[in-house]
Design an enzyme around this catalytic site. Sequence first.
Site, PDB file in Angstrom:
ATOM      1  CG  HIS A   7      -4.155  -1.094  -0.731  1.00  0.00           C
ATOM      2  ND1 HIS A   7      -3.939  -1.117   0.606  1.00  0.00           N
ATOM      3  CD2 HIS A   7      -4.547  -2.350  -1.063  1.00  0.00           C
ATOM      4  CE1 HIS A   7      -4.190  -2.329   1.089  1.00  0.00           C
ATOM      5  NE2 HIS A   7      -4.548  -3.104   0.089  1.00  0.00           N
ATOM      6  CB  SER A  37      -0.938  -0.047   1.203  1.00  0.00           C
ATOM      7  OG  SER A  37      -1.839   1.002   1.171  1.00  0.00           O
ATOM      8  CB  THR A  38       1.455   3.959   2.477  1.00  0.00           C
ATOM      9  OG1 THR A  38       0.061   4.060   2.740  1.00  0.00           O
ATOM     10  CG2 THR A  38       2.100   5.327   2.496  1.00  0.00           C
ATOM     11  CG  ASP A  70      -5.670  -5.968   2.041  1.00  0.00           C
ATOM     12  OD1 ASP A  70      -6.252  -7.045   2.276  1.00  0.00           O
ATOM     13  OD2 ASP A  70      -5.521  -5.484   0.903  1.00  0.00           O
ATOM     14  CG  MET A 127      -2.380   2.799   7.541  1.00  0.00           C
ATOM     15  SD  MET A 127      -2.969   4.495   7.422  1.00  0.00           S
ATOM     16  CE  MET A 127      -3.794   4.487   5.855  1.00  0.00           C
TER      17      MET A 127
END
Lengths: 359, 622, 84
Positions: A205, A178-179, A302, A299
């Site tokens: 993401h 993600s991030t 998931d 973050m």
Amino acid sequence: MTRILVVDDSALVRRVLGEILREGDFEVEFARDGVEAMERLHAFKPDVVTLDVEMPGMDGLEVLDRIMVERPCPVVMVSSLTSEGAETTLTALELGAVDFVPKPGGVLSLSADELAPRLIDTVALAAKARVRSSLRLVERLRARRTTGAAGARKRTSVTRSTSSASGAPSGLVVIGTSTGGPAALDVVLSDLPETFPWPVLVAQHMPASFTGSLAARLDGLCALSVVEVTAPTLIETGVVYVARGDADMIVSRRSEGLVVLPAPSSAKHRWHPSVDRLMVSAMDHLAADRLAGVLMTGMGNDGAGAMAALRAAGGRTIAESEASAVVWGMPGELVRADGADFVEDLDDIAGRLIQMLMR
Amino acid sequence: MNDDLLPHFLIEGRDLTEQAAHDLQMLARGPDKIALDSCFRAIHTLKGSAALFDLPPMVRLLHAAEDLLGAMRSGATADPAALPALIEVVDQTDRWLDELAASAVLKTGAEQVEKRLAALMGRAPPPEASDTDPVTTRLGGVAIRYTPRADCYFAGDDPLAIIRAVPGLVDLRIAPREPFGDLARYDPFTCNLVMEAVSTAERGAVEAALRLVADQVVLSELAQTASVETVEAEVRTLRVAAERVDHLSDLTDELVIAKGGLALLAAQAERLAEGHVLAQALRAQQARLDRLVGELHGTVGRIRQAPLAPLFNRFPRLVREVARSLGKTVSFEVEGGETEVDKAVVDGLYEPLLHVLRNALDHGIETPAMREASGKSAASALRLSARSAGDRVVIEVIDDGAGMDPRRIQDMALARGLIDESQAAALDDRAALELIFLPGFSTAATASDLSGRGVGMDAVRSAVARLGGRVEIASQVGKGSTIRLVLPISMALTKIMVVTCSGERFGLAIEGVAETARVAIGQLTPVRDTEAFVLRDQVVPLVHLADLVGASRPTRPEVLRVVVAKVGDESVGIVVDAVVDRLDATIRPMSGLLVNAPGVNGSTLLADGTVLMVLDLQELVG
Amino acid sequence: MSLRLDGDVIRFEGQCRVEDTETLVALLHKAPEAKLDLAACQGMHAAVVQAMLAFGRPVVAWPTEGFLKDHLAPALAGLRPTKL
């Protein structure tokens, strides 16, 4: 109090962002352009910089480049969600920006009500993020090189024989992030050789308008072929499949073999494309020992549940280490769930995969 | 003028004015393309529907408003005066709908109103000839062709659910838009459907149901011909006198009761020699009947149910008008209008809700100056919401006003001689708030001309009680008040546990029952003036149902039969003599002398013809 | 799971949601002779209906739920009930 430097050429945008951030209890100062930004950077010593991608004069990428050299600190890009915006934002993420938020006021953007919590969360998270200050010069050059070169993608020394490596795969690698993910994917995927035996499925993401650009960029940098999945696609060796943003991606089986396909994002999952859903669908169609999971910076949690289940069933998993992750959320959750066979620094993940699958 | 269509138009019209008003409110906060589009569509639809009637001033005014909104959409105008003018137009339209509801015609002078508002919008009225859509004769139906976008599944749309929501659907066909091709390459999430249907509802209602996918829908009106299809379509909807539906639902209730007799027969058969087989057959038959009667009951219940929206949609304008007259600024939000309840409940709620809302505006909400002085935003928030909770619907009016001070209410009640000093001293805060429900509490001395029309909160309470519901109140000084009406959705079957106590049977709604337990006398521990037992590490206080209903306690057995109920967050054990049955029944509100009996939820008829009182545990124990 | 393969019949149970669509498609590929039993189906997403249309398998039992019974069965005119 956390100090934020807002860099934007539009007075209105500065005001909107400034009000939101002050409401969120941040100390805020402004810069109108790159020159002013560099000056405020040294005087104000911000904890986080928000940076407009498109500015007259010194553009956002140049400012970012100088920040990363002169006084590295977490930078959040403020981008329009158009395809050009996506291109530039991805470059920025590779150059060391931590995350991005959509620009207020655009047609494709969030309304002010939606933007405010997102901006505050992102900035608060960025303040805690680890900055890859020593981003290697070669990466920086590479990131610059692909900037704006979407049309004329450079295939340097890599030559690919699409026929020799391709064919029905004996297993799959699932990577979730993600991030901080785009830069991490660049590092890991570009280190995998053309002969890497298992196809790779990537859930990053991201908004829908970004993943096409992400796949195209990675394709230009990697020995493996990288494609965005926009329709049911037969899975072949030698290919990296990037899930389309704002939707999920699942593995399924057809008479001709394993396929990946985009699926409407499921309300049961909070982040999309969902790493958990991708992994679970892969486990539905392949034995656990035919699967490997990699969970990298991001973050939330998931992917941690499904990958821990994979490990419990006999599959192999790698979590990015706390030392290298921009945000040690998802990999941290995997480690806490006792779901990681290996905990590796970013630079060592590709090597671990090669050692795991190619001996 | 088509009298037959007018009621439909009034319902749809209120929906649309409410939508438009809501959208304008959003627009007032800042540019909002979605709200602008939505408002444009609402006004457009409203204009189209109004054109079906003889209402030239209304049609011309709406046409002008539509033009203005169109110009705003294309960015051709950004006149700051536009929004207030549009809000006035919408309010006026709502007022005209009231006039139509009352007398089926607009009052004289409508043209002057129209001219004034058109001028306010900076628009001259459009020419007479071209403005009204051609009105054809009454139509046989609306043909729908809905071609969902290929990526609609990804956008979260379910085209089947969308088409399902179209009222009066009679003939649905679903086909692929293009041939599916090689199934080995079949893409399950690219929509490749086209849906065709006919609706017997008004075109406006069909458009409203499909408004979110308007760009993917083509509508055409079927001319009224003698074709078989149209005739079929006409019979599918029936207007039935309410009494007949009532009779049908009474009969259904009796059937529910009669069906219960089979269980008795089965039990009797069981006791006969060789009766086992017969008993089994009876039980099988009973199970079948159970299912059918349950379905019948549900269906009849749904016939009687109606959404709250038409009722709720009457309030936004009233609230705006009242707020304006009081010089208060209010942001009024309505939600849950789609909640369906028995028609009788919908019909009976207008007066009570109006009163509660007026009370909030009049007494609860402060003037902007007072609000700012106490650190609040100048605009207050007032919310009317509904949601279903099991077999009940909960309707709340919440304001963020000054709240009610229990001490002040107590003093006022004292001053009016409603209670005496000793009673006052015994009141806690909650009980003090309840004083506002006493008849005579609100008098002309405190009431303004708005809420003081001789109706007090006591009238609200009894109106709600007549509908089988109750009123709750919560308030925090300085923070605001919540008035909560809890009403039966009605007609629904409630699961009831039948218990005995001192030789009498009582019903308890199973909803409130957590479990049943047997507790030996030795396991009891005294706690202050009562007793308790420990259930899974939790101390559960005991009460005796006999005490609650004023009967005498039987001689104490060795083992107590306890029904554990959840009251609020607490568990309470209720000692009964025995649990004898579980059944599904319609709970009827109490009537006559028992209408306000505390602790009684209602009654139901048992198979043997006796009346079972169903107790309200929350009220009895809480 | 609202879809399962039971011998040569695919049974639909409860709400068949958009998430279940690919499960159905995979089952239809896996069991090319399977027929469909919708008796216990309470609701169906359009994507599920579309897959039924695409594969055109015989339906051995139609739903009893109101809307599905009244509208879906006639709407899918090509998939009339067939006797087992």
